[in-house]
Design a protein around this motif. Structure first.
Motif, mmCIF file in Angstrom:
data_model
loop_
_atom_site.group_PDB
_atom_site.id
_atom_site.type_symbol
_atom_site.label_atom_id
_atom_site.label_comp_id
_atom_site.label_asym_id
_atom_site.label_seq_id
_atom_site.Cartn_x
_atom_site.Cartn_y
_atom_site.Cartn_z
ATOM 1 N N ILE A 51 0.813 -1.215 0.000
ATOM 2 C CA ILE A 51 0.000 0.000 0.000
ATOM 3 C C ILE A 51 0.850 1.270 0.000
ATOM 4 O O ILE A 51 0.719 2.118 -0.899
ATOM 5 N N PRO A 52 1.767 1.471 0.963
ATOM 6 C CA PRO A 52 2.539 2.716 0.917
ATOM 7 C C PRO A 52 3.458 2.812 -0.290
ATOM 8 O O PRO A 52 3.634 3.904 -0.850
ATOM 9 N N SER A 53 4.032 1.688 -0.726
ATOM 10 C CA SER A 53 4.919 1.768 -1.895
ATOM 11 C C SER A 53 4.137 2.140 -3.144
ATOM 12 O O SER A 53 4.616 2.915 -3.986
ATOM 13 N N LYS A 54 2.924 1.631 -3.283
ATOM 14 C CA LYS A 54 2.138 1.974 -4.467
ATOM 15 C C LYS A 54 1.619 3.408 -4.396
ATOM 16 O O LYS A 54 1.385 4.053 -5.433
ATOM 17 N N ARG A 58 2.432 5.771 -7.359
ATOM 18 C CA ARG A 58 1.355 6.528 -8.006
ATOM 19 C C ARG A 58 1.732 8.005 -8.100
ATOM 20 O O ARG A 58 1.535 8.650 -9.131
ATOM 21 N N ALA A 59 2.293 8.544 -7.019
ATOM 22 C CA ALA A 59 2.698 9.943 -7.024
ATOM 23 C C ALA A 59 3.817 10.186 -8.033
ATOM 24 O O ALA A 59 3.793 11.169 -8.791
ATOM 25 N N ALA A 60 4.785 9.275 -8.069
ATOM 26 C CA ALA A 60 5.902 9.408 -9.005
ATOM 27 C C ALA A 60 5.422 9.296 -10.450
ATOM 28 O O ALA A 60 5.904 10.012 -11.339
ATOM 29 N N ASN A 61 4.476 8.400 -10.689
ATOM 30 C CA ASN A 61 3.945 8.247 -12.049
ATOM 31 C C ASN A 61 3.165 9.478 -12.494
ATOM 32 O O ASN A 61 3.153 9.813 -13.685
ATOM 33 N N GLN A 195 12.826 3.709 -9.390
ATOM 34 C CA GLN A 195 12.152 4.595 -10.345
ATOM 35 C C GLN A 195 11.340 5.670 -9.625
ATOM 36 O O GLN A 195 11.315 6.838 -10.062
ATOM 37 N N ALA A 196 10.698 5.293 -8.521
ATOM 38 C CA ALA A 196 9.882 6.272 -7.804
ATOM 39 C C ALA A 196 10.739 7.417 -7.283
ATOM 40 O O ALA A 196 10.409 8.609 -7.468
ATOM 41 N N PHE A 197 11.844 7.112 -6.625
ATOM 42 C CA PHE A 197 12.695 8.180 -6.093
ATOM 43 C C PHE A 197 13.319 9.003 -7.222
ATOM 44 O O PHE A 197 13.449 10.231 -7.114
#
Length: 490
Positions: A51-54, A58-61, A195-197
């Motif tokens: 949940i927190p990673s997605k 989601r924010a990064a995407n 990728q998110a960071f």
């Protein structure tokens, strides 16, 4: 001094997603259930995993999608603010890593939550070292369910121990994106967070010991993801060992060795980064459970054998990550359904044996079948998403199957062309049976397109039937039709 034994119907050791589901359903059915958990009720998924990673992904995407506006619709300006998603993770997803709501969810159903670390002390007996310093022992009249989960693996790299390294747990608690980050490991957790960071402005370097990222997946997925990462400014170092780590106020200095035993020898280099994320897989926690106390032999590596209802011995169940079929929340929940149904069936059988006809709830005596693991779906939530189910082409060939493969580039589909999407559909078929045994769906909605392929693999739908389906136009899943047309020996 040995603690007195309290007998209940069921003891659930490990209240991760599957354990919480089993314990909650059985408690709601009227059984006396003790749930044992030393950390957070709900386990890895709601606090440090799914949940927190997605939410971060989601924010990064969203940032990445905004940066695509100039190629599609006009002009855009993006200013990343990591504090927004950090606040959402802290306040909305995890309640600041407080499990009070999850604990009440269980106790409100009639369950008894014990905070502590448990181990087997008999065939269906658990002794708990309580978090407050005491000890308690519980016997399960019907069952003991072991759901111990796994922990992040930290390899024995010289100098690494004792440093303020990140695992996924610390990374998801971050309040700001670091200026630079090295990720040790190219598996799903490592690549997702890398990728998110990076999309929040962090300079990211991914270091993988092997020749490719996400090595469990099809090589085409590994190659595509590496290309995407390099295009986004993420440094990807393959076939690279981490030989030493040191930490100072300036950050981490990491010694890397690339190359093999040739005339030139390995190439050694050093990089200094602000943060170091260790994403080197997961490690079993079975060793702490004293399986031998229940007469269970364990080699210390592989998961102990279980039957179709996930029993190691009568009334002693092993489920979730530790069962060895995959470390996925959805698999743990699948196990939970089977285990709960089997325990309720045993309870019902016991009542009938005692001459009682009141089997409790209408469905209490329904055995929900046995486990099948030929069609376990998995999704790596990078952009593009990598969805896969069943066997890869290599696994199918190693199993001795007469393999046919079908492949289509997502950009060749109308929807893929419209979206300027990167990805593909790959199908792996057993020619003798005429069914799919594996598939990969890589693209903007890879995990969603995977659902129809997972159904096809799970239900062993004939390829001939899949070819007669009507595929909506223009959708991403319509590319499956082209992959089916390409099925051929390779």
């Amino acid at each position: 001094m040995t603690s007195p034994v309290t007998t209940v119907d069921v003891v659930v050791l490990g209240m991760g997603p599957g354990g919480e589901a089993v314990a909650g359903e059985l408690a709601a059915a009227g059984l006396s259930v003790v749930g044992v958990e030393s950390r957070l009720v709900g386990g890895e998924c709601p606090y440090f995993g799914c949940i927190p990673s997605k939410m971060m992904i989601r924010a990064a995407n969203a940032l990445a999608e905004a940066r695509r506006v100039p190629g599609l619709a006009g002009r855009s300006s993006v200013e990343p603010d990591f504090s927004v998603v950090a606040r959402r993770i802290r306040d909305e997803a995890t309640d600041d890593w407080d499990d009070a709501v999850a604990a009440r969810r269980f106790t409100d159903k009639g369950g008894h939550l014990v905070r502590g670390t448990g181990r087997l002390s008999g065939p269906r007996q658990v002794t708990v070292a309580m978090n407050d310093g005491g000890e308690a022992t519980f016997a399960g009249r019907l069952a003991v369910v072991l759901n111990p989960g796994t922990d992040p693996a930290v390899p024995p790299i010289p100098g690494l121990a004792g440093t303020p390294l990140w695992t996924n747990r610390e990374a998801l608690r971050a309040e700001e994106a670091p200026a630079s980050l090295m990720v040790l490991g190219g598996g799903p957790i490592g690549v997702e967070l890398a990728q998110a960071f990076a999309r929040f402005g962090t300079h990211v370097t991914v270091v993988a010991r092997g020749p490719r990222l996400v090595p469990r997946e099809e090589p085409e997925a590994s190659e595509l993801l590496a290309d995407v990462f390099r295009g986004e400014g993420i440094d990807v170092l393959l076939n690279t060992d981490t030989t030493a780590v040191s930490h100072s106020p300036g950050g981490f200095t990491v010694e890397l060795s690339t190359g093999g035993p040739d005339d030139a020898g390995p190439s050694v280099s050093q990089l200094t980064v602000e943060k170091l994320l260790v994403a080197a897989g997961r490690t079993s926690t079975l060793g702490a459970l004293s399986l031998d106390a229940a007469g269970i032999a364990w080699d210390g590596k592989n998961a102990p054998g279980v039957d179709g209802h996930l029993q190691m011995a009568e009334g002693l169940y092993l489920m979730g990550d530790a069962a060895g079929a995959g470390a996925f929340t959805h698999l743990s929940m699948y196990h939970a359904n089977i285990v709960a149904g089997h325990i309720l069936a045993r309870q019902d059988a016991g009542r009938q044996d005692a001459g009682r006809q009141d089997a409790g709830r209408e469905d209490a005596g329904r055995d929900r079948g046995t486990t099948e693991s030929h069609a376990v779906p998995r999704v790596t939530f990078t952009d593009p998403e990598i969805g896969a189910v069943g066997l890869t082409e290599r696994q199918a060939r190693e199993a001795g199957l007469d393999v046919r493969t079908g492949f289509t580039d997502l950009a060749d589909s109308t929807r893929g062309w419209i979206h300027q999407a990167q990805g593909f559909i790959k199908l792996v078929a057993d020619a003798d049976r005429g069914t799919l045994v594996g598939a990969a769906a890589v693209g903007p909605s890879g995990g969603e397109v995977l659902s129809m392929l997972a159904l096809a693999v799970h239900a062993r739908v004939p390829v001939a039937t899949l070819r007669t389906m009507i595929y909506a136009y223009p959708t991403f899943h319509r590319a499956v039709e082209s992959a089916l047309a390409d099925l051929q020996p390779r």
